[in-house]
Design an enzyme around this catalytic site. Sequence first.
Site, short mmCIF file in Angstrom:
data_model
loop_
_atom_site.label_atom_id
_atom_site.label_comp_id
_atom_site.label_asym_id
_atom_site.label_seq_id
_atom_site.Cartn_x
_atom_site.Cartn_y
_atom_site.Cartn_z
N GLU A 97 -6.03 -4.93 -5.31
CA GLU A 97 -4.91 -4.20 -4.70
C GLU A 97 -5.34 -3.58 -3.38
OE1 GLU A 97 -2.05 -3.90 -4.07
OE2 GLU A 97 -0.94 -2.48 -5.30
N ASP A 98 -4.38 -3.37 -2.49
CA ASP A 98 -4.70 -2.78 -1.19
C ASP A 98 -5.02 -1.29 -1.30
OD1 ASP A 98 -2.06 -2.12 -1.84
OD2 ASP A 98 -1.19 -2.83 0.03
N ASP A 101 -2.16 4.72 -4.72
CA ASP A 101 -1.49 5.91 -4.24
C ASP A 101 -1.16 6.78 -5.45
OD1 ASP A 101 -0.25 7.46 -2.27
OD2 ASP A 101 1.67 6.46 -2.52
N ASP A 157 1.51 -2.47 5.31
CA ASP A 157 2.64 -2.50 6.23
C ASP A 157 3.33 -1.16 6.40
OD1 ASP A 157 3.74 -2.63 3.49
OD2 ASP A 157 5.66 -2.78 4.54
P1 IMP Z 1 1.56 3.43 -6.26
O1 IMP Z 1 0.07 3.59 -6.46
O2 IMP Z 1 2.29 2.83 -7.41
O3 IMP Z 1 2.18 4.70 -5.79
O4 IMP Z 1 1.88 2.43 -5.08
C1 IMP Z 1 0.94 1.78 -4.38
C2 IMP Z 1 1.64 0.88 -3.41
O5 IMP Z 1 2.36 1.65 -2.43
C3 IMP Z 1 0.63 0.08 -2.64
O6 IMP Z 1 0.41 -1.16 -3.24
C4 IMP Z 1 1.25 -0.05 -1.28
O7 IMP Z 1 2.07 -1.19 -1.26
C5 IMP Z 1 2.14 1.15 -1.13
N1 IMP Z 1 1.48 2.20 -0.31
C6 IMP Z 1 0.98 3.38 -0.74
N2 IMP Z 1 0.45 4.08 0.27
C7 IMP Z 1 0.61 3.31 1.37
C8 IMP Z 1 0.24 3.50 2.76
O8 IMP Z 1 -0.36 4.50 3.18
N3 IMP Z 1 0.57 2.49 3.60
C9 IMP Z 1 1.22 1.36 3.19
N4 IMP Z 1 1.57 1.15 1.92
C10 IMP Z 1 1.27 2.12 1.01
MG MG Z 2 1.20 -2.99 -2.65
#
Ligand code: IMP
Ligand code: MG
Length: 173
Positions: A97-98, A101, A157
């Site tokens: 995963e990138d 968050d 993105d």
């Molecule tokens: P979460 O951990 O379920 O909140 O979501 C993670 C996803 O939110 C990641 O896979 C990204 O696609 C997106 N995301 C969270 N933070 C960022 C950011 O700073 N820049 C771009 N995308 C983000």
């Molecule tokens: Mg993502």
Amino acid sequence: MSEEIKVLINEKELDERLTEIANQINKDFASKEIILVGVLKGAVTFMVDLAKKLEPTIQFEFMDVSSYGNETISSGKITINKDLEVDIEGKNVILVEDIIDTGRTLSYLLDYLRSKNPANLKLCALLDKPSRRVVDVEVDYIGFTIPDTFIVGYGLDYKQNYRNIPYVGEVKL
Ligand code: IMP
Ligand code: MG
């Protein structure tokens, strides 16, 4: 596009850290086979560059999920838009995963993949924003821990743009 982007992690730093992560994976999975499962679309750049440094036999799989909420805060509701194309039962799987968050997406995906009974399931993420965590997730391989700022580039993105920027940048919204 008029957003101002500041370099947070440059290309050399990315390359060096990817080599370190790859060395660790090469050690952990020596002479094994691995299926890398990338989360579309953000993980693509990281997964491809990392895979080039891996020694085990590698297969690529991708999943695409949506979480409903507003644009910057993901909700708990997740739907699978694109599923795995192979059976991962008994296989070594690394979810790539990138960024982590809130942790909701990955927590859902890890449970989903675990339900398919892989022999081994690890999580590898390029970036971690621990200050934003809502759901606890255990990360096995992590690139960089970053502060709570909005990141673009190297696959990530803002409104679908900037994924091709070769470094990790901070966008001033
Ligand atoms: P979460 O951990 O379920 O909140 O979501 C993670 C996803 O939110 C990641 O896979 C990204 O696609 C997106 N995301 C969270 N933070 C960022 C950011 O700073 N820049 C771009 N995308 C983000
Ligand atoms: Mg993502």
